[in-house]
Design an enzyme around this catalytic site. Structure first.
Site, short mmCIF file in Angstrom:
data_model
loop_
_atom_site.label_atom_id
_atom_site.label_comp_id
_atom_site.label_asym_id
_atom_site.label_seq_id
_atom_site.Cartn_x
_atom_site.Cartn_y
_atom_site.Cartn_z
N CYS A 66 -44.84 -62.51 59.95
CA CYS A 66 -45.79 -63.59 59.62
C CYS A 66 -46.93 -63.54 60.62
O CYS A 66 -46.70 -63.38 61.81
CB CYS A 66 -45.12 -64.96 59.73
N CYS A 80 -34.53 -66.68 58.55
CA CYS A 80 -35.95 -66.40 58.38
C CYS A 80 -36.56 -67.51 57.53
O CYS A 80 -35.98 -67.94 56.54
CB CYS A 80 -36.12 -65.04 57.70
N GLN A 99 -41.45 -58.82 41.60
CA GLN A 99 -42.32 -59.66 42.43
C GLN A 99 -41.47 -60.50 43.36
O GLN A 99 -40.46 -61.07 42.92
CB GLN A 99 -43.16 -60.56 41.52
N TYR A 145 -50.65 -50.39 35.10
CA TYR A 145 -49.90 -50.56 36.36
C TYR A 145 -48.83 -51.63 36.11
O TYR A 145 -48.76 -52.64 36.80
CB TYR A 145 -50.82 -50.96 37.51
N ASP A 163 -53.32 -54.30 37.21
CA ASP A 163 -52.69 -54.85 38.41
C ASP A 163 -52.30 -53.69 39.34
O ASP A 163 -51.14 -53.41 39.54
CB ASP A 163 -51.45 -55.66 37.99
N CYS A 170 -53.87 -57.23 44.85
CA CYS A 170 -53.32 -57.75 46.10
C CYS A 170 -54.19 -57.32 47.28
O CYS A 170 -53.83 -57.52 48.43
CB CYS A 170 -51.88 -57.30 46.29
N1 SAH Z 1 -47.76 -55.45 37.10
C1 SAH Z 1 -46.50 -55.37 37.79
C2 SAH Z 1 -46.50 -54.39 38.97
C3 SAH Z 1 -47.70 -54.38 39.87
S1 SAH Z 1 -47.50 -53.44 41.33
C4 SAH Z 1 -46.00 -56.74 38.20
O1 SAH Z 1 -46.73 -57.73 38.10
O2 SAH Z 1 -44.85 -56.85 38.61
C5 SAH Z 1 -48.44 -52.00 40.97
C6 SAH Z 1 -47.70 -50.99 40.12
O3 SAH Z 1 -48.57 -49.86 39.94
C7 SAH Z 1 -46.44 -50.43 40.75
O4 SAH Z 1 -45.38 -50.61 39.83
C8 SAH Z 1 -46.74 -48.92 40.94
O5 SAH Z 1 -45.62 -48.10 40.73
C9 SAH Z 1 -47.78 -48.67 39.88
N2 SAH Z 1 -48.68 -47.52 40.10
C10 SAH Z 1 -49.14 -47.03 41.26
N3 SAH Z 1 -50.01 -46.01 41.04
C11 SAH Z 1 -50.10 -45.86 39.70
C12 SAH Z 1 -50.85 -44.98 38.87
N4 SAH Z 1 -51.66 -44.06 39.37
N5 SAH Z 1 -50.71 -45.11 37.52
C13 SAH Z 1 -49.89 -46.06 36.99
N6 SAH Z 1 -49.16 -46.91 37.74
C14 SAH Z 1 -49.26 -46.82 39.08
#
Ligand code: SAH
Length: 457
Positions: free
Chosen positions: A86, A164, A288, A317, A386, A413
């Protein structure tokens, strides 16, 4: 004013003017230097000792605070400073949210060269005990007692942690029982240097919705005497544990989980629910870590999209498909793309188990996938993206400009890479209000979501 060159051990005084993006206080010293110091608050005056000097930056640690900020609070965790997990437990929650809002605004100002409206950050009602995943290394203290905790920042020394403050409240008591049972049954922590002992880490995952827990023992041995007796006692003492897994990792490595797994108790997974969708979570599944805020984030995405029911949506993603599946009932079709094959398998299984038949997930690089879609003349009405911290690839961003979906919802993020990508998209897209969401209270991280609408000529 001429700067005085500084070296390790120098003691200087100054005042805090701002924070870095990663939560260090920026201390302006009386003799013109800038020093990055953890655990200070804007407006404070302090005496600090320099402890790291490089060509790029000087770091220090606080010796004495000469003027305190009203935003300073007593951290609830006694090891908040030493642990490094943290960065902001000493800062009241409203001030943490203000830092995050400014961090997002600054990133757009500096990187995307414009100033979109940034809404107040959606915070948590109770910003403690929010994480649904804990992984702690085990070891001995110098009196030979078994301890578990966190590594001291940049070392492999274990700092003992009883509870924690940001991890599930259910995990602390279980770890205490595990330490007691291990010494009772002479099951020792693993020693990295000597490569002796057994238990390397314990991973605990919690189902926020069902209040069930999974305990994973990461061990350096396959056959462990008294292990099953210990597990029997553990689950008898904590009926909320619904599954226990042995993960075997015999390698000399920093990677926590090994390849081999043995289910010792229960089904080997736990279930959790986001909205009305159930997800199965195995020891290695991506999920998450703050389910309360995840629902708020996804709900924001659903509200921004204003679906009519006719849309073809790309969930790029997609991880285990949690966003796309949450939206499936509002749209015509969801197509997901994700790089990690096991996550895609989870996503398609999650669709099946929840009887969602208009969502399909594919393995691949999101950039390549969208390039191919553009070449084949495919269209998406809405693209939800994402990406991980490094942001989207230029192949992905450029293909968006070719396909021109009516709406893009960008979830990120890391505001810096998000601003970089939106700098490219802003010629064709109207950028809406940015909505930060606090997924990670007490840390410097901030999640952010924005709607981009295709400009009409
Ligand atoms: N949308 C999901 C995960 C987001 S985290 C949620 O809300 O839970 C980002 C994700 O992108 C991860 O699962 C990672 O494996 C994926 N990722 C990373 N590089 C990538 C790429 N080049 N093409 C597709 N996915 C990818």
């Amino acid at each position: 004013m001429n700067k005085t060159p500084l070296k390790n051990g120098d003691i200087v005084t100054g005042f805090v003017s701002d924070y870095t993006f990663d939560g260090f206080a920026i201390l302006k010293t009386d003799n013109g230097n800038t020093i990055f110091v953890p655990s200070l608050v804007i407006g404070e005056q302090a005496e600090v000792m320099v402890n790291y000097v490089s060509q790029k930056a000087i770091y220090g640690q606080v010796l004495k605070i000469n003027k305190l900020s009203l935003d300073r609070i007593q951290p609830r965790c006694p090891i908040a400073t030493a642990c490094g997990g943290c960065q902001f437990q000493h800062l009241n929650y409203q001030a943490q949210l203000a830092f995050k809002k400014k961090k997002v605004a600054d990133a757009f100002h500096n990187i995307a060269h414009f100033d979109p409206i940034v809404n107040d950050v959606i915070g948590m009602e109770n910003p403690y005990f929010y994480r649904n995943k804990t992984q702690m290394p085990f070891g001995f203290d110098n009196r030979g007692q078994i301890i578990s905790g966190f590594y001291r920042a940049k070392t492999h020394d274990i700092i003992k942690v009883k509870q924690c403050m940001i991890e599930s409240e259910l995990a602390g008591p279980i770890l205490t029982t595990i330490r007691t049972l291990m010494s009772e049954y002479h099951i020792n922590p693993y020693d990295e240097d000597r490569q002796t002992g057994i238990v390397r880490h314990v991973l605990i995952r919690t189902s926020h919705h069902f209040k069930h827990l999974m305990v994973v023992f990461v061990v350096a041995k396959v056959e462990i005497s008294n292990f099953s007796r210990m597990i029997d006692k553990l689950v008898a003492a904590h009926p909320e544990i619904t599954t226990v897994v042995q993960n075997i990792n015999m390698d000399k490595t920093n990677v926590i989980l090994g390849h081999k797994e043995k289910v010792l108790f229960g089904p080997g997974y736990i279930k959790d629910r986001l909205f009305d969708i159930e997800f199965r979570i195995s020891p290695k599944s991506f999920y998450q870590i703050n389910p309360t805020q995840t629902e708020k984030l996804y709900q924001t995405a659903i509200d921004l999209a204003r679906f009519t029911g006719q849309e073809r949506v790309l969930d790029a993603y997609s991880g285990i498909g949690s966003i796309g599946l949450s939206m499936a009932k509002y749209v015509k079709e969801v197509v997901g793309v994700e790089l990690v094959e096991v996550a895609v398998k989870d996503a398609n299984m999650n669709a099946k188990r929840n009887k969602i038949d208009n969502a399909h997930f594919y393995t691949g690089d999101a950039g390549e996938f969208l390039e191919n879609a553009a070449k084949r003349g495919q269209y998406f009405d809405v693209v939800i993206m994402d990406p991980p911290r490094r942001g989207a690839s230029s192949a992905f961003v450029n293909s968006l400009l070719k396909i021109k979906p009516a709406k893009i919802i960008y979830i990120s993020c890391d505001p810096a890479t998000m601003a970089r990508d939106i700098d490219v998209l802003k010629s064709a897209y109207q950028v809406g209000r940015l909505q930060p969401v606090d997924m990670f209270p007490h840390t410097y991280h901030v999640e952010n979501i924005v709607l981009l609408s295709l400009k009409t000529a």
